[in-house]
Design an enzyme around this catalytic site. Sequence first.
Site, PDB file in Angstrom:
ATOM      1  N   THR A  27     -33.517  37.721 -63.952  1.00  0.00           N
ATOM      2  CA  THR A  27     -32.666  38.773 -63.375  1.00  0.00           C
ATOM      3  C   THR A  27     -32.220  39.772 -64.428  1.00  0.00           C
ATOM      4  O   THR A  27     -31.995  40.944 -64.129  1.00  0.00           O
ATOM      5  CB  THR A  27     -31.444  38.122 -62.694  1.00  0.00           C
ATOM      6  N   SER A  74     -37.750  32.828 -63.119  1.00  0.00           N
ATOM      7  CA  SER A  74     -37.838  31.519 -63.772  1.00  0.00           C
ATOM      8  C   SER A  74     -37.968  30.353 -62.802  1.00  0.00           C
ATOM      9  O   SER A  74     -38.293  29.239 -63.205  1.00  0.00           O
ATOM     10  CB  SER A  74     -36.654  31.292 -64.718  1.00  0.00           C
ATOM     11  N   THR A 107     -31.846  32.794 -64.952  1.00  0.00           N
ATOM     12  CA  THR A 107     -30.779  31.784 -64.967  1.00  0.00           C
ATOM     13  C   THR A 107     -31.193  30.491 -64.243  1.00  0.00           C
ATOM     14  O   THR A 107     -30.627  29.434 -64.502  1.00  0.00           O
ATOM     15  CB  THR A 107     -29.495  32.316 -64.280  1.00  0.00           C
ATOM     16  N   ASP A 108     -32.165  30.599 -63.318  1.00  0.00           N
ATOM     17  CA  ASP A 108     -32.411  29.466 -62.419  1.00  0.00           C
ATOM     18  C   ASP A 108     -32.908  28.205 -63.126  1.00  0.00           C
ATOM     19  O   ASP A 108     -32.530  27.097 -62.748  1.00  0.00           O
ATOM     20  CB  ASP A 108     -33.384  29.873 -61.306  1.00  0.00           C
TER      21      ASP A 108
HETATM   22  C1  SIN Z   1     -34.613  33.818 -62.412  1.00  0.00           C
HETATM   23  O1  SIN Z   1     -34.181  32.706 -62.680  1.00  0.00           O
HETATM   24  O2  SIN Z   1     -35.612  34.294 -62.989  1.00  0.00           O
HETATM   25  C2  SIN Z   1     -33.998  34.624 -61.325  1.00  0.00           C
HETATM   26  C3  SIN Z   1     -32.546  34.408 -61.184  1.00  0.00           C
HETATM   27  C4  SIN Z   1     -31.738  34.837 -62.359  1.00  0.00           C
HETATM   28  O3  SIN Z   1     -32.200  35.133 -63.445  1.00  0.00           O
HETATM   29  O4  SIN Z   1     -30.478  34.885 -62.173  1.00  0.00           O
END
Ligand code: SIN
Length: 343
Positions: A27, A74, A107-108
């Site tokens: 993100t 991710s 973040t995932d």
């Molecule tokens: C991801 O994990 O690539 C998408 C979600 C995020 O980064 O918050």
Amino acid sequence: MNTPVSTSSSATAKPLPRIALLATGGTIAGAAPDAANTAGYRAGVIGVAQLLAAVPGLDAIAQIEAEQVASIDSKDMPLALWTTLAQRVNALLASDDIDGVVITHGTDTLEETAYLLHLAVKSTKPVVMTAAMRPATALSADGPLNLLNAVTLAASSAAAGQGVLVAFNNRIHCARDVTKTSTYAVDAFQSPEIGVLGWVQDARVEFQRRALRPHTVDSLLTADMPWPSVEIVSSYAGVSRVAVDALVAAGVRGIVVAGTGNGSIHATLQEALTEATARGVAVVRASRVGSGHVMHNGAANDDALGFVSAGTLNPYKARVLLALALAAGIRERGELQRVFDTY
Ligand code: SIN
């Protein structure tokens, strides 16, 4: 008479730390159709040069060498990219030309990659991961400040020897402890039970404590491997044994069970998992609760059932450790338990 004082600092100025920035997507590199949109966006579409351009003042903190290693959401992290990342970080840090590494990530699955690198990077130089909850196009995007803080932390000598760190929302987390705890809030990461290692704010870094478990140069585990198949199942009301039987039939080498409470397991699932151990599958008992620990021989008699207890690792991190241990040739249950008690 005034004594002339040189104002030129060039002769004495300390050269800025050289930081490698590895971008993988997420993100932080996401773009939405409009600035008020913080949920309906595409992750991993903005390149690393644009990420850097959004952070004024970075060039006063470090000399940055940026690389686009991947451009993914991710959730789609392939195991091969873990190996690529670990090898690239190790190669960069082995060079005298690089003082630290920053990795931007989604973040995932950040907590999984962070723990993997915490065990597989072989350097005491700083490695800092960061991310964002809002896409780069959003009002009040959190990515630029997180990136600034991550570079500040990686450029700090205080971060050396601390393993892989996660800089998020001004806080410094240990890779082993950090987990995502919100689907939307900018304060999405916590280190449950244990808390943060410190803070980074306005170019200042402060550590309050150190991680005690071995990592990086003190870890015997590496990511140079074909990844053994390790899957996760969950225990819940009315769970059947279908998933475990299918995994065993598919030839998995390890299963982590996200148990209830202190890693307790529904009797039906426990029977299937005990049978799995008899067929050579390593079974690790973790908890789906999100904080606390799974006590060895606590809610289940691990020694009698043939299980390994995960301690304070959540199921996703337990899966990382089990895969690394199996890949290192560690199979015997007592030895696997020692790995979990050590790392
Ligand atoms: C991801 O994990 O690539 C998408 C979600 C995020 O980064 O918050």
